[in-house]
Scaffold this motif. Structure first.
Motif, mmCIF file in Angstrom:
data_model
loop_
_atom_site.group_PDB
_atom_site.id
_atom_site.type_symbol
_atom_site.label_atom_id
_atom_site.label_comp_id
_atom_site.label_asym_id
_atom_site.label_seq_id
_atom_site.Cartn_x
_atom_site.Cartn_y
_atom_site.Cartn_z
ATOM 1 N N VAL A 174 -7.387 14.955 -11.627
ATOM 2 C CA VAL A 174 -8.470 14.723 -10.661
ATOM 3 C C VAL A 174 -8.727 13.232 -10.357
ATOM 4 O O VAL A 174 -9.058 12.886 -9.211
ATOM 5 C CB VAL A 174 -9.743 15.486 -11.121
ATOM 6 N N PRO A 175 -8.549 12.300 -11.316
ATOM 7 C CA PRO A 175 -8.770 10.874 -10.995
ATOM 8 C C PRO A 175 -7.862 10.318 -9.909
ATOM 9 O O PRO A 175 -8.134 9.233 -9.365
ATOM 10 C CB PRO A 175 -8.493 10.160 -12.334
ATOM 11 N N VAL A 176 -6.811 11.043 -9.568
ATOM 12 C CA VAL A 176 -5.918 10.608 -8.494
ATOM 13 C C VAL A 176 -6.712 10.316 -7.210
ATOM 14 O O VAL A 176 -6.393 9.395 -6.456
ATOM 15 C CB VAL A 176 -4.824 11.695 -8.264
ATOM 16 N N GLY A 177 -7.775 11.080 -6.970
ATOM 17 C CA GLY A 177 -8.585 10.889 -5.763
ATOM 18 C C GLY A 177 -9.157 9.481 -5.667
ATOM 19 O O GLY A 177 -9.100 8.837 -4.606
ATOM 20 N N GLU A 178 -9.696 8.993 -6.770
ATOM 21 C CA GLU A 178 -10.295 7.649 -6.777
ATOM 22 C C GLU A 178 -9.206 6.574 -6.751
ATOM 23 O O GLU A 178 -9.405 5.497 -6.181
ATOM 24 C CB GLU A 178 -11.184 7.470 -8.015
ATOM 25 N N LEU A 179 -8.056 6.856 -7.378
ATOM 26 C CA LEU A 179 -6.973 5.861 -7.345
ATOM 27 C C LEU A 179 -6.505 5.679 -5.904
ATOM 28 O O LEU A 179 -6.322 4.551 -5.425
ATOM 29 C CB LEU A 179 -5.813 6.296 -8.251
ATOM 30 N N LEU A 180 -6.349 6.795 -5.192
ATOM 31 C CA LEU A 180 -5.914 6.714 -3.794
ATOM 32 C C LEU A 180 -6.948 5.986 -2.932
ATOM 33 O O LEU A 180 -6.616 5.052 -2.192
ATOM 34 C CB LEU A 180 -5.695 8.125 -3.227
ATOM 35 N N SER A 181 -8.207 6.414 -3.050
ATOM 36 C CA SER A 181 -9.230 5.833 -2.166
ATOM 37 C C SER A 181 -9.353 4.324 -2.385
ATOM 38 O O SER A 181 -9.439 3.556 -1.426
ATOM 39 C CB SER A 181 -10.581 6.515 -2.382
ATOM 40 N N LEU A 224 0.840 -1.199 0.000
ATOM 41 C CA LEU A 224 0.000 0.000 0.000
ATOM 42 C C LEU A 224 0.877 1.252 0.000
ATOM 43 O O LEU A 224 0.647 2.176 -0.781
ATOM 44 C CB LEU A 224 -0.958 0.002 1.209
ATOM 45 N N THR A 225 1.882 1.264 0.881
ATOM 46 C CA THR A 225 2.795 2.412 0.918
ATOM 47 C C THR A 225 3.382 2.651 -0.472
ATOM 48 O O THR A 225 3.414 3.786 -0.959
ATOM 49 C CB THR A 225 3.945 2.159 1.912
ATOM 50 N N LYS A 284 3.583 5.759 -5.492
ATOM 51 C CA LYS A 284 3.550 5.803 -6.960
ATOM 52 C C LYS A 284 2.526 6.826 -7.439
ATOM 53 O O LYS A 284 2.787 7.610 -8.343
ATOM 54 C CB LYS A 284 3.175 4.414 -7.507
ATOM 55 N N ILE A 285 1.346 6.808 -6.813
ATOM 56 C CA ILE A 285 0.285 7.726 -7.252
ATOM 57 C C ILE A 285 0.691 9.174 -6.977
ATOM 58 O O ILE A 285 0.562 10.051 -7.833
ATOM 59 C CB ILE A 285 -1.060 7.373 -6.567
ATOM 60 N N PHE A 286 1.217 9.421 -5.782
ATOM 61 C CA PHE A 286 1.653 10.790 -5.469
ATOM 62 C C PHE A 286 2.853 11.189 -6.332
ATOM 63 O O PHE A 286 2.979 12.355 -6.730
ATOM 64 C CB PHE A 286 1.977 10.932 -3.981
ATOM 65 N N GLY A 287 3.723 10.221 -6.631
ATOM 66 C CA GLY A 287 4.865 10.485 -7.520
ATOM 67 C C GLY A 287 4.362 10.933 -8.894
ATOM 68 O O GLY A 287 4.848 11.912 -9.467
ATOM 69 N N TYR A 288 3.344 10.222 -9.382
ATOM 70 C CA TYR A 288 2.743 10.593 -10.671
ATOM 71 C C TYR A 288 2.194 12.020 -10.598
ATOM 72 O O TYR A 288 2.453 12.848 -11.468
ATOM 73 C CB TYR A 288 1.615 9.618 -11.050
ATOM 74 N N LEU A 289 1.426 12.311 -9.539
ATOM 75 C CA LEU A 289 0.809 13.637 -9.405
ATOM 76 C C LEU A 289 1.877 14.733 -9.407
ATOM 77 O O LEU A 289 1.763 15.745 -10.109
ATOM 78 C CB LEU A 289 -0.019 13.696 -8.107
ATOM 79 N N GLU A 290 2.941 14.516 -8.620
ATOM 80 C CA GLU A 290 3.970 15.552 -8.519
ATOM 81 C C GLU A 290 4.687 15.772 -9.841
ATOM 82 O O GLU A 290 4.988 16.910 -10.212
ATOM 83 C CB GLU A 290 4.950 15.202 -7.389
#
Ligand code: ASP
Ligand code: MG
Length: 416
Positions: free
Chosen positions: A117-124, A86-87, A92-98
């Motif tokens: 904006v889809p980052v929200g659903e990927l994280l959840s 999970l970590t 990875k998702i935050f790395g992509y966003l940044e």
């Protein structure tokens, strides 16, 4: 297969996520697809990030760290020891966003929006899938971007039904429980897309349709579909059972319980929709199906503020005939107006719509040669299904009614 959809409020903190696991544990029998929205107000926060990124504002890094902190706090509360996978997934998702917000913002707003904006659903969904596994609800995480295939109309993507069905038919469905993202899809060219705000209900319906599901259940913070919005009305009543037709009419007139696009994919395959409370999951909620036997027993009220009645008159006294009406509608469509009522006379045509000043200016500019355009803003639109005279009298007391339209089941009142 059954589908459960959990919205942002149902996963807004660690307690809420634990409650989701409880509900799944309690109600799951057989195959289950769980569709999840972004946590709490994450989509709004991501919209803030998009705006800040495009305008090169200084608050961009702090907005990103707020988003991280919010999700990290939830995880810390959920797990004594956060699973390494999970970590890594979240990094990875935050790395992509940044990375995405470090490049020059030179594409269209809508395209950029849909890549962020889809980052929200990927994280959840990563968090919820991991937590369910931890709580012994073994599940498989699915990437909606590879399943819900759409065209490239960013922010309001149209589902490619054939391709989506083809993809779904080609997947293995051997496992029991699946977790995927609401609201998001992908193009053939691997761009992310979104289906419009609050679109996760629609995702649930798309999947239900393509999987020939037994039912879709939308878990909400209200007890079911109510006959009015408690924000505006006292003494609201829950509707135990309504038909698809009634539900689509209520959603169309602006009742905000379910996303308006949700009903059609379900009706087309006769799949019942349950709207239930995640606070009191044992309660019955509302059943929406083919059965219309209970429609019309309780009057329903839909109230919209910030309305505007626009009237167009031909300057040269030509009649407003089919040709003129089609010209007017082309202009309304061009600037994205949604018309909720209309009326015509010899040289005048009026429409009711939501008041958006900038768009209205453009519309007036576009039409000014042939039409004089006047408007009244600051109006309310009240739609009543299954009305009676007493109700109308009561609701219009002390108010000026600018337009009233009645059909057998519905009355629309535009009032100042
Ligand atoms: N997270 C998206 C939104 O807030 C989609 C949804 O909640 O249905 O609009
Ligand atoms: Mg939401």
């Amino acid at each position: 297969m059954k589908i459960f959809k959990f919205g942002g409020a149902s996963v807004k903190d660690a307690e809420a996520v634990k409650n989701v696991a409880k509900i799944v544990g309690q109600f799951q029998q057989g195959k289950l697809m769980i569709v999840v929205s972004a946590m709490g107000k994450t989509t709004n926060a991501l919209e803030g990030i998009v705006n800040s990124y495009i305008a090169s504002k200084e608050d961009l890094p702090s907005r990103v760290s707020d988003l991280k902190r919010y999700h990290n706090n939830i995880i810390k509360e959920l797990f004594n020891e956060v699973p390494t996978t999970l970590t890594e997934d979240l990094e990875k998702i935050f790395g992509y966003l940044e990375k995405r917000i470090s490049i020059v913002a030179n594409q269209s707003f809508d395209l950029i929006y849909d890549q962020i904006v889809p980052v929200g659903e990927l994280l959840s969904t990563k968090i919820i899938s991991a937590y369910l596994n931890f709580a012994d609800v073994k599940n498989t995480w699915l990437d909606a971007r590879k399943i819900i295939l759409t065209d490239g109309s960013f922010r309001k993507a149209n589902v490619d039904w054939e391709l989506t069905q083809f993809t779904i038919d080609g997947l293995e469905w051997e496992n029991e429980i699946f977790v995927t993202q609401g609201f998001i899809g992908g193009t053939k060219g691997n761009f992310m897309t979104t289906l419009g705000r609050e679109g996760s209900d629609y995702t649930g319906a798309i999947l239900a349709n393509c999987l020939n599901a037994k039912s879709l259940t939308i878990w909400k913070d209200v007890e079911g579909v109510l006959n009015a919005d408690p924000k505006f009305f006292n003494n609201t009543e829950k509707l135990d059972q309504i038909s698809f037709k009634e539900a689509i009419e209520l959603a169309y007139y602006g009742a905000s319980v379910i996303h308006p696009k949700t009903i059609k994919p379900l009706q087309n395959k006769n799949i019942p929709l349950y709207v239930k409370s995640f606070v009191n999951p044992a309660e019955e909620g509302t059943k929406i199906s083919e059965d219309f036997s209970k429609d019309g027993l309780i009057p329903c009220f839909i109230f919209k503020t910030n309305q505007c009645l626009v009237s167009f008159s031909t300057k040269d006294f030509s009649f407003v005939a089919e040709e003129q009406i089609s010209e007017l509608f082309q202009a309304l469509h061009k600037f994205g107006f949604e018309v909720t009522a209309m009326q015509n006379s010899a040289i005048n045509f009026s429409v009711n719509t939501t008041f958006i000043e900038e768009k209205l200016k453009l519309l007036i500019e576009e039409l000014k040669e042939k039409y004089s355009v006047k408007y009244n803003s600051n109006l309310d639109l009240m739609t009543i299904r299954h009305y009676n005279e007493d109700i109308i009298k009561e609701l219009t007391k002390g108010r000026k009614v600018l337009l009233q339209q009645r059909s057998r089941n519905t009355v629309k009142l535009i009032m100042s």
